[in-house]
Design a protein around this motif. Structure first.
Motif, PDB file in Angstrom:
ATOM      1  N   VAL A  70       0.829  -1.196   0.000  1.00 57.71           N
ATOM      2  CA  VAL A  70       0.000   0.000   0.000  1.00 57.71           C
ATOM      3  C   VAL A  70       0.870   1.254   0.000  1.00 57.71           C
ATOM      4  O   VAL A  70       0.564   2.233  -0.693  1.00 57.71           O
ATOM      5  CB  VAL A  70      -0.974  -0.008   1.190  1.00 57.71           C
ATOM      6  N   ARG A  71       1.978   1.223   0.725  1.00 55.06           N
ATOM      7  CA  ARG A  71       2.902   2.373   0.699  1.00 55.06           C
ATOM      8  C   ARG A  71       3.472   2.578  -0.704  1.00 55.06           C
ATOM      9  O   ARG A  71       3.659   3.712  -1.149  1.00 55.06           O
ATOM     10  CB  ARG A  71       4.027   2.174   1.714  1.00 55.06           C
ATOM     11  N   ARG A  72       3.729   1.497  -1.407  1.00 56.38           N
ATOM     12  CA  ARG A  72       4.230   1.600  -2.778  1.00 56.38           C
ATOM     13  C   ARG A  72       3.200   2.317  -3.660  1.00 56.38           C
ATOM     14  O   ARG A  72       3.550   3.191  -4.463  1.00 56.38           O
ATOM     15  CB  ARG A  72       4.518   0.193  -3.312  1.00 56.38           C
ATOM     16  N   TYR A  73       1.927   1.983  -3.528  1.00 59.61           N
ATOM     17  CA  TYR A  73       0.878   2.639  -4.296  1.00 59.61           C
ATOM     18  C   TYR A  73       0.714   4.103  -3.876  1.00 59.61           C
ATOM     19  O   TYR A  73       0.466   4.973  -4.714  1.00 59.61           O
ATOM     20  CB  TYR A  73      -0.442   1.887  -4.151  1.00 59.61           C
ATOM     21  N   ILE A  74       0.830   4.370  -2.588  1.00 61.68           N
ATOM     22  CA  ILE A  74       0.744   5.757  -2.123  1.00 61.68           C
ATOM     23  C   ILE A  74       1.878   6.586  -2.729  1.00 61.68           C
ATOM     24  O   ILE A  74       1.655   7.712  -3.202  1.00 61.68           O
ATOM     25  CB  ILE A  74       0.798   5.814  -0.578  1.00 61.68           C
ATOM     26  N   ASP A  75       3.076   6.045  -2.735  1.00 58.99           N
ATOM     27  CA  ASP A  75       4.215   6.761  -3.327  1.00 58.99           C
ATOM     28  C   ASP A  75       3.977   7.043  -4.806  1.00 58.99           C
ATOM     29  O   ASP A  75       4.276   8.139  -5.301  1.00 58.99           O
ATOM     30  CB  ASP A  75       5.496   5.940  -3.153  1.00 58.99           C
ATOM     31  N   PHE A  76       3.448   6.047  -5.515  1.00 60.75           N
ATOM     32  CA  PHE A  76       3.197   6.217  -6.945  1.00 60.75           C
ATOM     33  C   PHE A  76       2.126   7.286  -7.182  1.00 60.75           C
ATOM     34  O   PHE A  76       2.251   8.133  -8.078  1.00 60.75           O
ATOM     35  CB  PHE A  76       2.766   4.885  -7.563  1.00 60.75           C
ATOM     36  N   ALA A  77       1.072   7.262  -6.362  1.00 64.18           N
ATOM     37  CA  ALA A  77       0.011   8.260  -6.492  1.00 64.18           C
ATOM     38  C   ALA A  77       0.550   9.660  -6.235  1.00 64.18           C
ATOM     39  O   ALA A  77       0.242  10.605  -6.978  1.00 64.18           O
ATOM     40  CB  ALA A  77      -1.129   7.944  -5.526  1.00 64.18           C
ATOM     41  N   ALA A  78       1.354   9.802  -5.214  1.00 58.29           N
ATOM     42  CA  ALA A  78       1.911  11.113  -4.883  1.00 58.29           C
ATOM     43  C   ALA A  78       2.854  11.604  -5.977  1.00 58.29           C
ATOM     44  O   ALA A  78       2.843  12.783  -6.341  1.00 58.29           O
ATOM     45  CB  ALA A  78       2.630  11.041  -3.544  1.00 58.29           C
ATOM     46  N   GLN A  79       3.653  10.717  -6.524  1.00 57.11           N
ATOM     47  CA  GLN A  79       4.622  11.090  -7.550  1.00 57.11           C
ATOM     48  C   GLN A  79       3.931  11.580  -8.817  1.00 57.11           C
ATOM     49  O   GLN A  79       4.438  12.492  -9.490  1.00 57.11           O
ATOM     50  CB  GLN A  79       5.520   9.897  -7.867  1.00 57.11           C
ATOM     51  N   HIS A  80       2.765  11.010  -9.136  1.00 58.29           N
ATOM     52  CA  HIS A  80       2.127  11.291 -10.421  1.00 58.29           C
ATOM     53  C   HIS A  80       0.816  12.066 -10.301  1.00 58.29           C
ATOM     54  O   HIS A  80       0.085  12.189 -11.286  1.00 58.29           O
ATOM     55  CB  HIS A  80       1.908   9.984 -11.172  1.00 58.29           C
ATOM     56  N   GLY A  81       0.509  12.594  -9.135  1.00 52.94           N
ATOM     57  CA  GLY A  81      -0.601  13.523  -8.993  1.00 52.94           C
ATOM     58  C   GLY A  81      -1.977  12.921  -8.874  1.00 52.94           C
ATOM     59  O   GLY A  81      -2.969  13.593  -9.180  1.00 52.94           O
ATOM     60  N   PHE A  82      -2.076  11.684  -8.403  1.00 52.91           N
ATOM     61  CA  PHE A  82      -3.383  11.076  -8.191  1.00 52.91           C
ATOM     62  C   PHE A  82      -3.925  11.452  -6.815  1.00 52.91           C
ATOM     63  O   PHE A  82      -3.169  11.638  -5.862  1.00 52.91           O
ATOM     64  CB  PHE A  82      -3.309   9.554  -8.346  1.00 52.91           C
ATOM     65  N   ASP A  83      -5.246  11.525  -6.730  1.00 50.65           N
ATOM     66  CA  ASP A  83      -5.884  11.989  -5.503  1.00 50.65           C
ATOM     67  C   ASP A  83      -5.945  10.911  -4.421  1.00 50.65           C
ATOM     68  O   ASP A  83      -5.759  11.211  -3.241  1.00 50.65           O
ATOM     69  CB  ASP A  83      -7.316  12.448  -5.797  1.00 50.65           C
ATOM     70  N   GLN A  84      -6.257   9.661  -4.840  1.00 55.26           N
ATOM     71  CA  GLN A  84      -6.553   8.636  -3.840  1.00 55.26           C
ATOM     72  C   GLN A  84      -6.016   7.275  -4.270  1.00 55.26           C
ATOM     73  O   GLN A  84      -5.710   7.048  -5.448  1.00 55.26           O
ATOM     74  CB  GLN A  84      -8.072   8.551  -3.605  1.00 55.26           C
ATOM     75  N   VAL A  85      -5.958   6.383  -3.271  1.00 57.42           N
ATOM     76  CA  VAL A  85      -5.549   4.995  -3.485  1.00 57.42           C
ATOM     77  C   VAL A  85      -6.626   4.090  -2.883  1.00 57.42           C
ATOM     78  O   VAL A  85      -6.878   4.122  -1.679  1.00 57.42           O
ATOM     79  CB  VAL A  85      -4.191   4.684  -2.840  1.00 57.42           C
ATOM     80  N   LEU A  86      -7.275   3.307  -3.737  1.00 57.26           N
ATOM     81  CA  LEU A  86      -8.266   2.337  -3.285  1.00 57.26           C
ATOM     82  C   LEU A  86      -7.553   1.078  -2.787  1.00 57.26           C
ATOM     83  O   LEU A  86      -6.688   0.540  -3.473  1.00 57.26           O
ATOM     84  CB  LEU A  86      -9.197   1.967  -4.439  1.00 57.26           C
TER      85      LEU A  86
END
Length: 709
Positions: A354-370
């Protein structure tokens, strides 16, 4: 908001039995009449062509008050006792949508009826728009009919010929079918083929179909049958008399076979008929939204469109699992101690991932992680009709809900909650307040809910009146907690997102997940905007770049029937204020130049222009960003591909733009070469015409950026 209401006529005494109302532009004409037996009837024409031939209206009842009228149907012996015509025009602003302003302009005919012998009152309200007609039944307060049980609604839609139709089987519990294209006369013979093994088997009739139903006549009219504002009522399917091409409403029953429990004053949902000689106008219609009530939420500032990623696709493809352990064949949430079980090693919703997905979302400007599979109970959740499976608040041992939310917030990202009910609406309502309060505690503002499996209590259906009331109850309760809802396996939307805009997404059709199970038909995404999306946005979960599943899970040999370029186009053609980049981060990292379009494309629009459309063949749409001067174009094509000559005359005249075009390569093909694409840039303006080609099962996407003077 601007409103104009003009009362044109009012008669309280008996009036003529045939009444007409036309659309503001005069193209659509609605005629109401009574038959010789006193049965209400209507017909619709478009530019003097028949759309709906004379069709009767009414109800059969299982029970009525007083007892002297038990089983007396509301079908005949009516007399017109009043008729009222009016005109309405307003412009309203949706919280989110395909445009920032929507025109609601119609002419109305309200017919008041009294049934001879019973003295029961029934009104029928027609609203006639330039793109079609909406009508509903209304029962005023009366002593002759107060509490009553609907045996069946008897609304007819008589077609003028053996039209081509895009349809799915009538089913009480799912819309997750592949669409069929056939003549109306062929539906009965194709029904067995249409009812596939991976969906429920509740098809009620060999000629029963679901709405939204799209049709095309031999002389080029496009006709769509649907409903709007489905509230406190059962979903309407359509039974077809395939000899005479007459559809009749068929409501979803409850466990006792009743179709609805009503108490006057009350009304039915709107029944809708859209029509045009231009397929693009069906896509542009806002008739369904306009027939719903205005927004019921006073403060909507917390409702925000969402672009998200999620720990989901690897579970769908079979690479990972929702459950934490394989040790427990059955689960009793009151006694199980997960700390004493052995992890299965495939649980996806773990802290590290989940931290990996959070990092990816933050790096590329996504709002949320399901994150799905975060909570206990997944070892024994499906197919056993268990009332109590999930409590929606207890995480697995490897999911630290507090730490992960704090980590996400530190990166400017939110986690998206997931609530799978396993079909137990009673259990979800039992835990709903605690579940929403947990979300408030940790800063979640959106939830993906799910209703996989048979509905509990036993015997109820996904689309019966009580279950539909449950879905709305969850949405209203969520609004109290300032939570947005994305409901999967729920009833297909009918425009109530206008009234409750915290309902930012629904599934209610075959989405991308089916591509991992064996695939949707290649033309699937050229039909959904004409059918499922007529009632509201769909969480289709596009953006799959690695189309061969064996590269995600070696045990999955399925292939998605799309090119990579079409996956980009779907962010424009499949409208939703909730859009997911559904593939794995590592797959996006292989195609970062194409991924840029997903990063850039908005999820809320100022204006939409429908450039090309033919159901089952192709759709091309241009949309202007709500918060900038940028435009985005998307095209999705069927297995035959599509050649476009696009006029960019929707751009501001005299201004220069730069177009970045993401297109299928010359040798692209959904099956043989799906990941072949090109990215080119060129200067364009309002006079530019672009020649573009979509490959078999392909498409293209364009970002058009206004240049400084």
């Amino acid at each position: 908001m601007r409103r104009i209401i003009l009362l044109m006529s009012l008669m309280a005494a008996s009036v003529a039995v045939a009444q007409q109302q036309s659309s503001p532009n005069g193209n659509v004409v609605l005629t109401f009449s009574l038959t010789a037996e006193g049965t209400p009837a209507y017909k619709v024409t478009y530019k003097n062509k028949p759309v709906v031939k004379e069709s009767t209206l009414g109800f059969s009842l299982k029970k009525a008050e007083p007892t002297t009228t038990v089983n007396e149907p509301l079908t005949k012996n009516f007399r017109v006792i009043g008729e009222q015509k009016s005109t309405f025009k307003e412009t309203w602003r949706p919280v989110w949508g395909e445009e920032s302003e929507i025109l609601n302009h119609y002419n109305e005919l309200l017919v008041s009826l009294r049934q001879e012998g019973t003295n029961r009152l029934m009104n029928i309200r027609f609203r006639v728009y330039d793109e079609g007609v909406g009508f509903r039944y209304e029962f005023p307060s009366q002593k002759e009919l107060t509490y009553f049980v609907v045996e069946e609604e008897l609304t007819q839609f008589a077609m003028a010929g053996d039209h081509t139709a895009w349809w799915i089987p009538g089913d009480y519990d799912t819309q997750e079918y592949d669409y069929m294209e056939s003549k109306l006369s062929e539906i009965r013979g194709l029904m067995k083929e249409a009812v596939t093994e991976n969906v429920s088997q509740y098809a009620f009739s060999p000629t029963g179909v679901q709405t939204s139903l799209m049709m095309k006549t031999a002389d080029g009219l496009y006709i769509n049958l649907h409903e709007a504002a489905l509230i406190d009522y059962s979903l309407m399917n359509l039974d077809l008399d395939d000899k005479n091409f007459v559809f009749q409403s068929h409501l979803t029953p409850d466990a006792q076979g009743a179709k609805g429990y009503l108490m006057a004053p009350c009304h039915s949902p709107w029944r809708t008929v859209m029509v045009s000689d231009d397929a693009r106008q069906i896509l542009a219609s806002r008739l369904i939204l306009n027939l719903n009530d205005p927004c019921a939420i006073a403060d909507t500032s917390w409702i925000k469109p969402v672009k998200y990623i999620g720990v989901w696709w690897e579970m769908i493809t079979g690479k990972s699992s929702w459950s934490y352990t394989n040790d427990l064949p059955t689960i009793d949430l009151n006694t199980v101690d997960y700390s004493k079980t052995k992890p299965n090693g495939t649980h996806a919703a773990n802290n590290e991932k989940v931290r990996r997905y959070i990092d990816f979302a933050a790096q590329h400007g996504f709002d949320q992680v399901l994150v799905e599979g975060w909570n206990t109970g997944w070892e024994d959740w499906f197919g056993h009709k268990k009332d109590y499976v999930f409590d929606f608040v207890t995480p697995y041992p490897d999911f630290d809900i507090k730490a992960l939310n704090e980590y996400a917030h530190s990166k400017g990202v939110k986690l998206m909650m997931h609530h799978e009910t396993s079909g137990s609406t009673r259990n979800y309502e039992r835990h709903l307040t605690a579940a929403y309060e947990l979300m408030n505690k940790y800063g979640y503002n959106s939830v993906k809910s799910g209703y996989v499996g048979d509905i509990l209590p036993v015997g109820e259906h996904h689309y019966s009146q009580s279950t539909i009331n449950h879905y709305l109850y969850a949405i209203k309760e969520a609004a109290k907690h300032k939570i947005m809802v994305n409901a999967h396996e729920a009833v297909r939307p009918t425009g109530i997102c206008r009234t409750y805009p915290n309902m930012i997404g629904n599934e209610s059709a075959r989405g991308t997940e089916y591509e991992a199970f064996g695939g949707n038909k290649v033309f699937h995404t050229t039909i959904l905007p004409f059918t499922r999306l007529q009632g509201g946005p769909m969480d289709y979960t596009p953006g799959i770049f690695e189309t061969e599943m064996k590269y995600v899970n070696p045990n999955n040999n399925n292939q998605i029937r799309t090119t990579l370029a079409r996956q980009l186009a779907l962010y424009v053609t499949m409208y939703s204020p909730l859009q997911m980049a559904a593939d794995l981060p590592e797959n996006y990292e292989k195609f970062m130049d194409a991924f840029q379009f997903i990063k850039d494309v908005p999820v809320d629009w100022q204006k939409s222009v429908y450039l090309e459309a033919e159901p089952g063949r192709y759709i091309t749409i241009a949309r202007k960003d709500k918060h900038s001067e940028d435009w985005y174009v998307g095209c999705t094509a069927h297995e035959g591909g599509h050649n476009s000559v696009l006029s960019l005359d929707f751009l501001d005249k005299g201004k220069q733009y730069e177009a970045t075009i993401y297109a299928d390569a010359k040798n692209a093909d959904w099956k043989k070469n799906p990941k072949a694409y090109t990215i080119t840039k060129q200067k364009v303006n309002a006079k530019t015409k672009l020649k573009l080609k979509a490959a078999n099962g392909g498409g293209y996407a364009i970002k058009i950026r206004k240049l400084a003077n």
